[in-house]
Design a protein around this motif. Sequence first.
Motif, PDB file in Angstrom:
ATOM      1  N   THR A  17      79.237  18.079  11.961  1.00  0.00           N
ATOM      2  CA  THR A  17      79.521  17.428  13.248  1.00  0.00           C
ATOM      3  C   THR A  17      81.027  17.375  13.510  1.00  0.00           C
ATOM      4  OG1 THR A  17      79.309  15.286  12.183  1.00  0.00           O
ATOM      5  CG2 THR A  17      77.364  16.143  13.292  1.00  0.00           C
ATOM      6  N   ILE A  18      81.622  16.212  13.228  1.00  0.00           N
ATOM      7  CA  ILE A  18      83.081  16.127  13.388  1.00  0.00           C
ATOM      8  C   ILE A  18      83.677  16.103  11.991  1.00  0.00           C
ATOM      9  CG2 ILE A  18      84.981  14.867  14.479  1.00  0.00           C
ATOM     10  CD1 ILE A  18      82.337  13.206  15.724  1.00  0.00           C
ATOM     11  N   PRO A  19      84.152  17.221  11.485  1.00  0.00           N
ATOM     12  CA  PRO A  19      84.622  17.258  10.096  1.00  0.00           C
ATOM     13  C   PRO A  19      85.821  16.336   9.883  1.00  0.00           C
ATOM     14  CG  PRO A  19      84.535  19.457  11.068  1.00  0.00           C
ATOM     15  CD  PRO A  19      84.364  18.486  12.172  1.00  0.00           C
ATOM     16  N   VAL A  20      85.732  15.556   8.780  1.00  0.00           N
ATOM     17  CA  VAL A  20      86.854  14.710   8.387  1.00  0.00           C
ATOM     18  C   VAL A  20      87.372  15.242   7.055  1.00  0.00           C
ATOM     19  CG1 VAL A  20      87.601  12.390   7.764  1.00  0.00           C
ATOM     20  CG2 VAL A  20      85.811  12.689   9.493  1.00  0.00           C
ATOM     21  N   TYR A  21      88.601  15.726   7.052  1.00  0.00           N
ATOM     22  CA  TYR A  21      89.197  16.174   5.799  1.00  0.00           C
ATOM     23  C   TYR A  21      89.768  14.969   5.074  1.00  0.00           C
ATOM     24  CZ  TYR A  21      88.548  21.162   6.233  1.00  0.00           C
ATOM     25  OH  TYR A  21      87.983  22.402   6.271  1.00  0.00           O
ATOM     26  N   ALA A  22      88.943  14.340   4.234  1.00  0.00           N
ATOM     27  CA  ALA A  22      89.395  13.157   3.501  1.00  0.00           C
ATOM     28  C   ALA A  22      90.504  13.557   2.534  1.00  0.00           C
ATOM     29  CB  ALA A  22      88.227  12.527   2.748  1.00  0.00           C
ATOM     30  N   VAL A  23      90.330  14.730   1.912  1.00  0.00           N
ATOM     31  CA  VAL A  23      91.380  15.300   1.060  1.00  0.00           C
ATOM     32  C   VAL A  23      91.503  16.759   1.472  1.00  0.00           C
ATOM     33  CG1 VAL A  23      91.989  15.995  -1.281  1.00  0.00           C
ATOM     34  CG2 VAL A  23      91.052  13.720  -0.875  1.00  0.00           C
ATOM     35  N   ASN A  24      92.726  17.170   1.723  1.00  0.00           N
ATOM     36  CA  ASN A  24      92.913  18.485   2.325  1.00  0.00           C
ATOM     37  C   ASN A  24      93.868  19.331   1.476  1.00  0.00           C
ATOM     38  OD1 ASN A  24      93.036  20.619   4.049  1.00  0.00           O
ATOM     39  ND2 ASN A  24      93.461  19.387   5.886  1.00  0.00           N
ATOM     40  N   ASN A  25      93.296  20.253   0.717  1.00  0.00           N
ATOM     41  CA  ASN A  25      94.083  21.242  -0.003  1.00  0.00           C
ATOM     42  C   ASN A  25      95.195  20.617  -0.860  1.00  0.00           C
ATOM     43  OD1 ASN A  25      94.596  23.824  -0.733  1.00  0.00           O
ATOM     44  ND2 ASN A  25      95.976  24.251   0.984  1.00  0.00           N
ATOM     45  N   VAL A  26      94.784  19.763  -1.750  1.00  0.00           N
ATOM     46  CA  VAL A  26      95.753  19.034  -2.577  1.00  0.00           C
ATOM     47  C   VAL A  26      95.973  19.714  -3.925  1.00  0.00           C
ATOM     48  CG1 VAL A  26      96.030  16.919  -3.934  1.00  0.00           C
ATOM     49  CG2 VAL A  26      95.511  16.783  -1.492  1.00  0.00           C
ATOM     50  N   HIS A  27      97.228  19.819  -4.314  1.00  0.00           N
ATOM     51  CA  HIS A  27      97.595  20.263  -5.663  1.00  0.00           C
ATOM     52  C   HIS A  27      98.189  19.065  -6.366  1.00  0.00           C
ATOM     53  CE1 HIS A  27      97.455  24.656  -4.859  1.00  0.00           C
ATOM     54  NE2 HIS A  27      97.648  24.230  -3.622  1.00  0.00           N
ATOM     55  N   LEU A  28      97.786  18.851  -7.598  1.00  0.00           N
ATOM     56  CA  LEU A  28      98.326  17.689  -8.305  1.00  0.00           C
ATOM     57  C   LEU A  28      98.384  17.979  -9.800  1.00  0.00           C
ATOM     58  CD1 LEU A  28      99.134  14.655  -7.937  1.00  0.00           C
ATOM     59  CD2 LEU A  28      96.759  14.105  -8.441  1.00  0.00           C
ATOM     60  N   HIS A  29      99.561  17.723 -10.392  1.00  0.00           N
ATOM     61  CA  HIS A  29      99.710  17.897 -11.840  1.00  0.00           C
ATOM     62  C   HIS A  29     100.208  16.602 -12.417  1.00  0.00           C
ATOM     63  CE1 HIS A  29      99.336  22.261 -11.487  1.00  0.00           C
ATOM     64  NE2 HIS A  29      99.980  22.076 -10.335  1.00  0.00           N
ATOM     65  N   LEU A  30      99.591  16.181 -13.485  1.00  0.00           N
ATOM     66  CA  LEU A  30     100.060  14.962 -14.146  1.00  0.00           C
ATOM     67  C   LEU A  30     100.252  15.249 -15.631  1.00  0.00           C
ATOM     68  CD1 LEU A  30      99.745  12.808 -11.829  1.00  0.00           C
ATOM     69  CD2 LEU A  30      98.582  11.423 -13.542  1.00  0.00           C
ATOM     70  N   GLN A  31     101.413  14.836 -16.138  1.00  0.00           N
ATOM     71  CA  GLN A  31     101.689  15.029 -17.567  1.00  0.00           C
ATOM     72  C   GLN A  31     101.277  13.788 -18.342  1.00  0.00           C
ATOM     73  OE1 GLN A  31     102.859  17.972 -18.384  1.00  0.00           O
ATOM     74  NE2 GLN A  31     103.313  18.585 -16.278  1.00  0.00           N
ATOM     75  N   LYS A  32     101.084  13.982 -19.609  1.00  0.00           N
ATOM     76  CA  LYS A  32     100.789  12.845 -20.490  1.00  0.00           C
ATOM     77  C   LYS A  32     101.938  11.849 -20.376  1.00  0.00           C
ATOM     78  CE  LYS A  32      98.623  11.221 -24.367  1.00  0.00           C
ATOM     79  NZ  LYS A  32      97.941  10.269 -23.495  1.00  0.00           N
ATOM     80  N   GLY A  33     101.586  10.565 -20.279  1.00  0.00           N
ATOM     81  CA  GLY A  33     102.600   9.522 -20.278  1.00  0.00           C
ATOM     82  C   GLY A  33     103.187   9.197 -18.924  1.00  0.00           C
ATOM     83  N   GLU A  34     102.668   9.806 -17.880  1.00  0.00           N
ATOM     84  CA  GLU A  34     103.188   9.478 -16.548  1.00  0.00           C
ATOM     85  C   GLU A  34     102.672   8.117 -16.082  1.00  0.00           C
ATOM     86  OE1 GLU A  34     104.064  12.078 -13.406  1.00  0.00           O
ATOM     87  OE2 GLU A  34     103.205  13.826 -14.436  1.00  0.00           O
ATOM     88  N   PHE A  35     103.428   7.531 -15.157  1.00  0.00           N
ATOM     89  CA  PHE A  35     103.056   6.241 -14.580  1.00  0.00           C
ATOM     90  C   PHE A  35     103.203   6.414 -13.070  1.00  0.00           C
ATOM     91  CE2 PHE A  35     103.753   1.592 -13.846  1.00  0.00           C
ATOM     92  CZ  PHE A  35     102.627   1.137 -14.522  1.00  0.00           C
ATOM     93  N   THR A  36     102.105   6.842 -12.433  1.00  0.00           N
ATOM     94  CA  THR A  36     102.193   7.373 -11.080  1.00  0.00           C
ATOM     95  C   THR A  36     101.421   6.535 -10.073  1.00  0.00           C
ATOM     96  OG1 THR A  36     102.336   9.567 -12.038  1.00  0.00           O
ATOM     97  CG2 THR A  36     101.781   9.452  -9.688  1.00  0.00           C
ATOM     98  N   ALA A  37     102.039   6.299  -8.934  1.00  0.00           N
ATOM     99  CA  ALA A  37     101.371   5.589  -7.849  1.00  0.00           C
ATOM    100  C   ALA A  37     100.980   6.581  -6.770  1.00  0.00           C
ATOM    101  CB  ALA A  37     102.291   4.528  -7.266  1.00  0.00           C
ATOM    102  N   LEU A  38      99.774   6.358  -6.254  1.00  0.00           N
ATOM    103  CA  LEU A  38      99.284   7.177  -5.155  1.00  0.00           C
ATOM    104  C   LEU A  38      99.288   6.251  -3.942  1.00  0.00           C
ATOM    105  CD1 LEU A  38      98.007   9.973  -4.626  1.00  0.00           C
ATOM    106  CD2 LEU A  38      95.801   8.973  -5.166  1.00  0.00           C
ATOM    107  N   VAL A  39     100.104   6.573  -2.943  1.00  0.00           N
ATOM    108  CA  VAL A  39     100.212   5.659  -1.810  1.00  0.00           C
ATOM    109  C   VAL A  39      99.888   6.380  -0.516  1.00  0.00           C
ATOM    110  CG1 VAL A  39     101.973   4.337  -3.024  1.00  0.00           C
ATOM    111  CG2 VAL A  39     102.676   6.065  -1.363  1.00  0.00           C
TER     112      VAL A  39
END
Lengths: 405, 241
Positions: free
Chosen positions: B18-40
């Motif tokens: 119907t009306i497509p909602v791209y909740a997440v759109n083509n995301v690349h994400l890398h996280l290393q061990k020990g990171e302390f990351t906020a997603l805002v």
Amino acid sequence: MWLLQLAWKNMWRNRYRTLITMAAIFFAVILSVIASSLKEGIFNNLVKNVVSFYTGYAQVHKRGYWNEQILDNSFETAPAAEQKILQQKNVAGITPRLESFALVSSGDVTKGSLVAGIDVEKENAITGLKDKLVQGIYLKSTDTAILLAQGLAERLKLKVADTAVLIGQGYHGATAAGKYVVKGIVKFGSPELNDKALFMPLAAAQDFYSAYGMVTSYVLSFNNTAAAEASVIAMRSSMDSSYEVMSWGDMIPDIKQHITADSNNMKYVQGILYMLICFGIFGTLLMMMVERKFEMGMLVAIGMKKIKLMVLLTVESILTVFAGCIIGLLVSIPVIYYLNRHPFGIGGETAKAYERFGFEAIFPTSTDAAIFINQGLAVVAMGLLISLYPVYKVIRLNPVAAMKK
Amino acid sequence: MNTVIDAHNISKVYNPTTIPVYAVNNVHLHLQKGEFTALVGPSGSGKTTLLNMIGGLDRPDEGNIFINGIDITKLSANELISFRLQNIGFVFQSFNLIPVLTAKENVEFIMQLQKASKQQREERVKTLFAQIGLQDKLNERPSRLSGGQQQRVAVARALASRPQFVLADEPTANLDTKSAFNLLDIMAKLNMEENITFLFSTHDQRVIDRARRVITLVDGRIVQDTAEVSTQHEEAAAVKT
Ligand SMILES: Nc1ncnc2c1ncn2[C@@H]1O[C@H](COP(=O)(O)OP(=O)(O)OP(=O)(O)O)[C@@H](O)[C@H]1O
Ligand SMILES: [Mg+2]
């Protein structure tokens, strides 16, 4: 083990809900046990009453006697045949009878009566005739006296120690006539018997009817009365074809039909009862699933396998259902025993209808262990079947959807 | 390199017909061990959707997610449950705990799922409750704990299974400032001292300030990632020397 502990704790997280479920099962068990025990008890009592009034659970006659109940269809007492019947499985006792009709008069009143020549001791062992005595004393085998049914005695205005005159037709057309002292009055629950029956010792009856050595029937009693029909079928195949073996159901088919019809009605009543209980349990389960939806989503999200969650919910259901069922059984046992000792009575038209069948209008319960087991199992099975609903919901559970607010 | 999370090109579309909602759109994400990351990001920007996919709770419509080199988009639903149990710690916004169990039993629960021995559980519980500072609340039911204390127990529960990383979707959203800071302090400390990897979403600027890396989502796309900035700084610094 920890799963079991968690199940136990979950059961009591909402005490009222669990108690409501248990109560539903508890009442389901009690009501269905009472319903089926009453059903069984009433039918057993009906049969017992009817057969112990007179017919017995089974009879053996000369072939053709039942269709044409005349003295000419009597047969000679044969100790060998008697012995053979006694050796059959389940047969507890046997008593011979010579039965026919006669007119009884006293003063200017005359009434038709059903005369039964009986083996006084054996008859008492099987139909408990002595217990039906309300006045006078029981017969001895050498007496030439009679016992009168209460209704018949009243109509004839006869009392104990009075004399009655009997006239009838004897064996092979001989004339039968005699004077007999009334030794006792017996009372029957069945109005029909109470208005007609007359008993005398077998020897006296054979003498009265000039049917020396003859009997019309053997009345049988069984150790296990519930298996009477099966035993009759077994006997038929092993007995000489000159005899006919009949069960109470063959001899009183209307009672049998009545039981079958009533039994079917009772099944509908029970079906409705079961359904009500099912809805009750289902309602509480729905409540629980709504309340715990988020939590179950969370559990699966953090890594609890669905099968474990299903086991958890099933254990909770089993504990609840069994607890309700066991308490229900524990309470129903004394209730059933009480109602067995102190049966319900009925009055009015229904009572009269029952009396027309020759049966006392009381409703005792049956204390047959099979009733408790069957009804308990039926309720447990229903409870567990409904408990499959949460299990089904878990199979379909999507943790993201479940945790959405 | 110690890459823990490696998400490639992931997208999640709702209502595709119907009306497509791209909740997440083509995301690349890398996280290393020990990171302390906020997603805002603003409400509806796709934070929860992205975290759910990384946590193996939801599947992307496109792309792959590697956790320690394993492509979790290829796992069956049942395999995913076991995978989550062994590899990912979860802290949700609220109602993390099983209400009929005590704080200690809640933390033990996840180790029981992992079939840890009684002794292992006892030792771990002791350490974790010391770390979250709730040694005196071991035998309290969740209903007798404050919201902040419940979230701290949830952090302990998330760590109890020794996961690769901890995902927390708005862990402080229902907390007052003091409790929020307290929870963040504990998480930061665990990150520093035990090298625990945290990825958490938040609206709260005070929480964002504590993060060492901040990824900003808008309309399902990453519009800013401080890691890239800092990498550029580092590269620049490296060039200078
Ligand atoms: N099950 C769903 N069906 C349809 N659309 C959905 C569904 N779940 C999320 N969305 C949409 O996807 C987008 C991203 O939602 P998401 O919950 O990931 O955002 P968020 O950043 O976590 O927001 P918030 O800060 O409010 O928690 C929103 O536009 C939302 O309406
Ligand atoms: Mg969200």
